[in-house]
Design an enzyme around this catalytic site. Structure first.
Site, PDB file in Angstrom:
ATOM      1  N   ASP A  97      54.778   0.584  74.873  1.00 13.90           N
ATOM      2  CA  ASP A  97      56.165   1.021  74.721  1.00 13.90           C
ATOM      3  C   ASP A  97      56.249   2.386  74.060  1.00 13.90           C
ATOM      4  O   ASP A  97      57.266   3.031  74.106  1.00 13.90           O
ATOM      5  CB  ASP A  97      57.021  -0.021  73.985  1.00 13.90           C
ATOM      6  N   GLU A 131      52.037  -1.587  64.238  1.00 15.33           N
ATOM      7  CA  GLU A 131      53.472  -1.330  64.099  1.00 15.33           C
ATOM      8  C   GLU A 131      54.276  -2.624  64.207  1.00 15.33           C
ATOM      9  O   GLU A 131      55.145  -2.881  63.393  1.00 15.33           O
ATOM     10  CB  GLU A 131      53.922  -0.330  65.177  1.00 15.33           C
TER      11      GLU A 131
END
Length: 157
Positions: A97, A131
């Site tokens: 992403d 993340e």
């Protein structure tokens, strides 16, 4: 419902703080979920679904940030950071992403290096891991470099 087609079980997590999400989730491939939605619409209150969800949570694993830099010639202890995150939970091998931003960081490093010019300050290029598990990669990077921020002349970068 899976966010991707072709029976891929892909869905973003609800928790970004590194904690296990309190809301249980089951991901149904997009095609199956759409079929179930059509059934539920055609037969209101009559469709039942049974799911088996064996849940296993593994222990911690080691991940690493990817770091490169071009040292500055005038103020090498002053650092400019270009960063993006590498995904660490999806169906692929890294930056899904955030792939365009990871590519942008790498391409910026390549382009700056290709000019042959040296920057006044050090430019550090970082691809942060972890993340989705609570921005762990960037958090650990900051922790590891806290001493350099407090005393940039001590050489611990």
């Amino acid at each position: 419902m899976g966010a991707r087609e072709r029976l891929l079980l892909y869905r973003h997590t609800n928790s970004l703080n590194g904690e296990i999400d309190r809301i249980p989730q089951a991901i149904v491939a997009r095609e199956g979920a759409m079929w179930l939605a059509r059934l539920a619409s055609a037969y209101p209150g009559q469709v039942q679904v049974s799911l088996k969800m064996p849940n296993k949570i593994g222990g911690p694993i080691e991940q690493q940030n990817v770091v490169g830099e071009i040292r500055g010639y005038e103020k090498p202890d002053e650092i400019v950071i270009l960063g993006a995150h590498l995904d660490s939970w999806e169906l692929g091998t890294g930056a899904l992403d955030n792939g365009c931003n990871a590519a942008l960081v790498i391409e910026a490093a390549r382009a700056i290096k290709a000019t042959g010019l040296l920057p006044r300050r050090t430019i550090r290029f970082v691809l942060f891991s972890g993340e989705e598990q609570g921005t762990i990669g960037s958090y650990e990077y900051v922790k590891a470099h806290a001493r350099a921020r407090q005393n940039p002349r001590d050489g611990h970068l």
